[in-house]
Design an enzyme around this catalytic site. Sequence first.
Site, PDB file in Angstrom:
ATOM      1  N   GLY B  88       0.812  -1.210   0.000  1.00  0.00           N
ATOM      2  CA  GLY B  88       0.000   0.000   0.000  1.00  0.00           C
ATOM      3  C   GLY B  88       0.846   1.260   0.000  1.00  0.00           C
ATOM      4  O   GLY B  88       0.554   2.227  -0.711  1.00  0.00           O
ATOM      5  N   ARG B  89       1.919   1.254   0.770  1.00  0.00           N
ATOM      6  CA  ARG B  89       2.770   2.453   0.849  1.00  0.00           C
ATOM      7  C   ARG B  89       3.466   2.741  -0.483  1.00  0.00           C
ATOM      8  O   ARG B  89       3.882   3.876  -0.738  1.00  0.00           O
ATOM      9  CB  ARG B  89       3.821   2.261   1.951  1.00  0.00           C
ATOM     10  N   GLU B 111      -7.334  -8.258  -7.546  1.00  0.00           N
ATOM     11  CA  GLU B 111      -7.771  -7.188  -8.448  1.00  0.00           C
ATOM     12  C   GLU B 111      -7.003  -5.940  -8.035  1.00  0.00           C
ATOM     13  O   GLU B 111      -7.236  -5.393  -6.968  1.00  0.00           O
ATOM     14  CB  GLU B 111      -9.275  -6.938  -8.322  1.00  0.00           C
TER      15      GLU B 111
END
Lengths: 160, 160, 160
Positions: B88-89, B111
């Site tokens: 995510g980062r 996805e």
Amino acid sequence: MIEPSQWLRTHAEQLGVKQENINSASVDLELGGEVIEVRPNGQRITYHLAPGEEFIFEPGSLYIAHSEEYTRCPTSHAWMLNLKSSTGRKGLNHLHAGWGDPGFEGQVTYELVAHVPVTFRRGQRIVQLVYMRLTEPTAEPYGGQSSHYQGQIGATEARQ
Amino acid sequence: MIEPSQWLRTHAEQLGVKQENINSASVDLELGGEVIEVRPNGQRITYHLAPGEEFIFEPGSLYIAHSEEYTRCPTSHAWMLNLKSSTGRKGLNHLHAGWGDPGFEGQVTYELVAHVPVTFRRGQRIVQLVYMRLTEPTAEPYGGQSSHYQGQIGATEARQ
Amino acid sequence: MIEPSQWLRTHAEQLGVKQENINSASVDLELGGEVIEVRPNGQRITYHLAPGEEFIFEPGSLYIAHSEEYTRCPTSHAWMLNLKSSTGRKGLNHLHAGWGDPGFEGQVTYELVAHVPVTFRRGQRIVQLVYMRLTEPTAEPYGGQSSHYQGQIGATEARQ
């Protein structure tokens, strides 16, 4: 702990969910009739869908929509919203929100964005709820003074 | 209730996950070898990655990918998929889906969309599963008649 | 199992969360003072906000931000991060990450993208944590050798 299908079947009427939408350990919710499109420039367009009517979610806009079902969460449980797997695979996303407080009731608001054009019908199953048991019923159920969304109907924008 | 590392270590072989990918209360899954890029105009491009080969996820497309691991979920549990924090980062997102039904088995479909260009290697850890215990085993395990994704292998698009 | 408001009230000081931000079965976290904007071309701009200062999240960039609170998760629990419902309805998204390992401590990193321009103030409630009990305390708490983010302060980019 997560509630399985048999708990969902026993409590479906109380929860406001449909027997035919129950899965192994979750229950699907359907797309309701009102959709608000919010364009990046802030312009808003509201659509009203007849039962079974198709709607195309297009990339570039935010869509505020809602469940066909009017749900009720007992004070002993909370729910987590996920996309149905098929919805995600089609490229329609839900923002990283969707937590049903113990005591909440109302139609469930969806916040949707599309990465490719995606077509859904009103009444089609689009997201799923997972019911999680609390260690004990909450002492502060949703529905008090600062509960902005209790009893909400239709596509409901932010109230604070 | 969430299963800790010691439960994951005991059940890793049965679950189809790797000992070296176990965390405090979750287990990482790796990026597998097939990636389908879906462009906003609907065009699809399929890529096949060799072990260790790099792939760049670019902003603007949806990517359907999958786990290197073939997983199996017991009927007493379900799992929730999250991005690894580092993924995510870096700006690679997974859509708001990822719920493993009790009884499901198969490679896990991802996805993905990128907000900046992000490079991953086949075999690199990309998401994590959290295993949650049910209040009792489900009476309706995944794998029955309308289980579209049971036993799926590779990047699997929507089947309904 | 999910912890209700009364458990959050009893443990708020130990958890590093604020009494006034406790909900029925979750607790809100606030927007902290450092925001890193990552543009699609990789350019980075760091902002420092004074208490109460407004910041506009614009579509097209990834934002790495963090909680005002310095949190601590006991080894008997883990937490899941969700957007506050109002944050999602405004069109600000958090990537599909946000899992607090048992034993983790630090400010919580946010990875945010905006679908329309969205204004938040430093100190405004933006996400919520749900605390989940483990079946037993983890044998491998976060904070060991490969724990890249233990004790993190400020907007912290990927370290691996």
